[in-house]
Enzyme design. Structure first.
Site, PDB file in Angstrom:
ATOM      1  CE  LYS A   7      -7.525  -0.111   6.009  1.00 51.29           C
ATOM      2  NZ  LYS A   7      -8.071   0.406   4.759  1.00 51.29           N
ATOM      3  CG  HIS A  16      -1.908   0.991   1.403  1.00 46.35           C
ATOM      4  ND1 HIS A  16      -1.655   2.291   1.771  1.00 46.35           N
ATOM      5  CD2 HIS A  16      -3.244   0.913   1.221  1.00 46.35           C
ATOM      6  CE1 HIS A  16      -2.796   2.960   1.813  1.00 46.35           C
ATOM      7  NE2 HIS A  16      -3.786   2.152   1.481  1.00 46.35           N
ATOM      8  CG  ASP A  73       0.489  -2.218   5.994  1.00 49.76           C
ATOM      9  OD1 ASP A  73      -0.483  -2.413   6.739  1.00 49.76           O
ATOM     10  OD2 ASP A  73       0.415  -1.559   4.937  1.00 49.76           O
ATOM     11  CD  GLN A  90      -6.908  -4.484   4.140  1.00 49.87           C
ATOM     12  OE1 GLN A  90      -7.816  -5.225   4.461  1.00 49.87           O
ATOM     13  NE2 GLN A  90      -7.119  -3.235   3.766  1.00 49.87           N
ATOM     14  CB  CYS A  93      -3.927   3.245  -1.609  1.00 49.20           C
ATOM     15  SG  CYS A  93      -5.122   4.560  -1.441  1.00 49.20           S
TER      16      CYS A  93
HETATM   17  N1  PLP Z   1      -1.868  -0.671   4.519  1.00 54.95           N
HETATM   18  C1  PLP Z   1      -2.814  -1.411   3.944  1.00 54.95           C
HETATM   19  C2  PLP Z   1      -2.482  -2.789   3.463  1.00 54.95           C
HETATM   20  C3  PLP Z   1      -4.092  -0.896   3.785  1.00 54.95           C
HETATM   21  O1  PLP Z   1      -5.038  -1.638   3.204  1.00 54.95           O
HETATM   22  C4  PLP Z   1      -4.362   0.407   4.252  1.00 54.95           C
HETATM   23  C5  PLP Z   1      -5.683   1.010   4.028  1.00 54.95           C
HETATM   24  O2  PLP Z   1      -6.333   0.724   3.026  1.00 54.95           O
HETATM   25  C6  PLP Z   1      -3.342   1.120   4.865  1.00 54.95           C
HETATM   26  C7  PLP Z   1      -2.100   0.555   4.985  1.00 54.95           C
HETATM   27  C8  PLP Z   1      -3.562   2.490   5.392  1.00 54.95           C
HETATM   28  O3  PLP Z   1      -4.422   2.446   6.494  1.00 54.95           O
HETATM   29  P1  PLP Z   1      -4.969   3.780   7.148  1.00 54.95           P
HETATM   30  O4  PLP Z   1      -5.517   4.598   6.031  1.00 54.95           O
HETATM   31  O5  PLP Z   1      -6.006   3.299   8.102  1.00 54.95           O
HETATM   32  O6  PLP Z   1      -3.819   4.434   7.821  1.00 54.95           O
END
Ligand code: PLP
Length: 417
Positions: A237, A134, A211, A214, A375
């Site tokens: 999430k 992401h 990260d 998910q 993203c």
């Molecule tokens: N990493 C992953 C794999 C994501 O799916 C997301 C959000 O879609 C993020 C990071 C970013 O999360 P946040 O916008 O809650 O900080």
């Protein structure tokens, strides 16, 4: 993940009808049709228990935390710190003080980038991340590289959307100062073998940041078993509120980290000559935090534990496999991301119809999916695509909802023929 052969029989253990009844938003209609919410990877819906916990907080406890001697402030502090206890236990963190609340995954990664890595980075050093990250696990490192002369390198993925493990091992050299790795890809659904990756990194003295945005909603996570150095997550999430999430790291790592932001809450003593900081986690929580958000997150943890993460994982593994088979039966639909180990996400193309057209048309059937690059532009570009359509699932979804999606897609195709 073992999956029963019979698509029609979900595993016993998760009472999905009961789960659905816990989510008030699932009662609503969209364009006169029952809502089919298949966008949980972007943000999950909230159960009544989470809504009630935040509502109760504002009705009964609302006050600023940590500084007050009055009853409300003390009760609000207990509720906030109680949520930290729950979240730390959910991750099997060795200590509650190792859990720093942030706005979410993005802020947690930026915190590590600025407070931990920046002072340790020299020109020519390397940060490696996978090609399926992401943007939240790309851009903060890129910004750091621009100002330090370090280099960001992507670890390639194969045609199934799986990490190239040979390339990973070959890339772990003395210059690498951090590995950033998504646990479950939001664009492809791939589940990465974090424990194996972390072990290899650790053997070379390289910290690995996960990260976990998910993974937490779909499977039990044990940060000690993963063996990572940093674990980042978002409350929204995992059926909790927006604007709350966190970072876990071992105490010795947090203690060696510079503060991220300065201000109230994070200090022990301030004079104009110097400031003494609080120990972690307070050192990294400057200013008034999202108190109600943390309380709601604690309620989300309770809710998931009550369902049982093993039951959640088993049901979702069945649904993912059955739903994938259902969608693959739609002529012209091509799944993007076919890793052997997946969770929660089915990305796809459909003939040469633009994903935005698909998403807009099926919204009129009450079906909410996400379309675009999710993203994760480099991950989608890896497949020579500008965008995909993505159906993502959670604990409240059923195979019947994927029938609705498949039916809506058939109608989209008819419109474009
Ligand atoms: N990493 C992953 C794999 C994501 O799916 C997301 C959000 O879609 C993020 C990071 C970013 O999360 P946040 O916008 O809650 O900080």
């Amino acid at each position: 993940m073992s999956v029963p052969a019979n698509h029609l029989n979900p595993p016993a253990g998760l009472d999905v009808a009961r789960v659905r009844a816990d989510f008030p938003i699932l009662q609503r209609t969209v364009h006169g049709k029952p809502l089919v919410y298949l966008d949980t990877a972007a943000s999950a819906q909230r159960p009544e228990a989470v809504i009630k916990a935040t509502d109760d907080f504002y009705r009964r406890l609302n006050a600023n935390i940590h500084r007050g001697v009055h009853t409300l402030s003390q009760e609000a502090t207990d509720a906030y710190e109680g949520a930290r206890d729950k979240m730390a236990a959910f991750l099997n963190a060795p200590s509650r003080d190792e859990l720093v609340f942030t706005r979410g995954t993005t802020e947690a990664i930026n915190l590590v980038a600025q407070a931990w890595l920046r002072p340790r980075l020299n020109p020519g050093d390397e940060i490696i991340v996978s090609q399926m990250e992401h943007h939240a696990n790309i851009v903060p490192w890129q910004m750091l590289c621009e100002s330090t002369g370090a280099v960001l390198k992507p670890i390639p993925i194969n045609d199934a959307g799986e990490l190239d493990l040979d390339a990973y091992h070959a890339m772990l050299n003395d210059r690498v100062k951090l590995v950033g790795m998504v646990h479950v890809s939001n664009a492809l659904g791939t589940v990465n073998p974090i424990a194996e990756l972390a072990r290899a990194a650790r053997e070379k003295g390289i910290p690995l940041l996960v990260d976990g945005a998910q993974s937490l909603p779909h499977q039990a996570v044990d940060v000690q078993a993963l063996g990572c150095t940093f674990f980042c997550f978002s409350g929204h999430k995992m059926y909790g509120p927006t604007g709350i999430g966190g970072l876990w790291a071992p105490m010795e790592v947090l203690a060696a980290m510079e503060p991220y932001q300065g201000g109230g809450e994070m200090i022990k003593k301030v004079t104009f000559e110097r400031t003494e900081y609080n120990p972690p986690p307070g050192k990294f929580e400057a200013g008034t935090p999202n108190i109600a958000g943390a309380v709601g997150l604690g309620a989300a943890v309770d809710y998931l534990l009550d369902l049982g993460m093993d039951q959640v994982a088993a049901y979702e593994a069945w649904l993912l496999q059955a739903a994938t088979a259902r969608l693959e039966a739609v002529e012209g639909l091509q799944v993007v991301g076919t890793a052997a180990h997946k969770a929660g996400v089915i990305s796809f193309t459909f003939d040469d119809i633009h994903p935005h057209d698909i998403g807009t048309i099926i919204d009129h059937h009450g079906v909410a999916i996400r379309t675009g690059h999710h993203c994760a532009m480099p991950a989608i570009a890896r497949f020579g695509l500008p965008a995909t359509a993505r159906a993502s699932l959670g604990i409240y979804n059923t195979l019947e909802e994927f029938d609705v999606l498949a039916g809506a897609l058939e109608q989209v195709r008819d419109m474009f023929r």
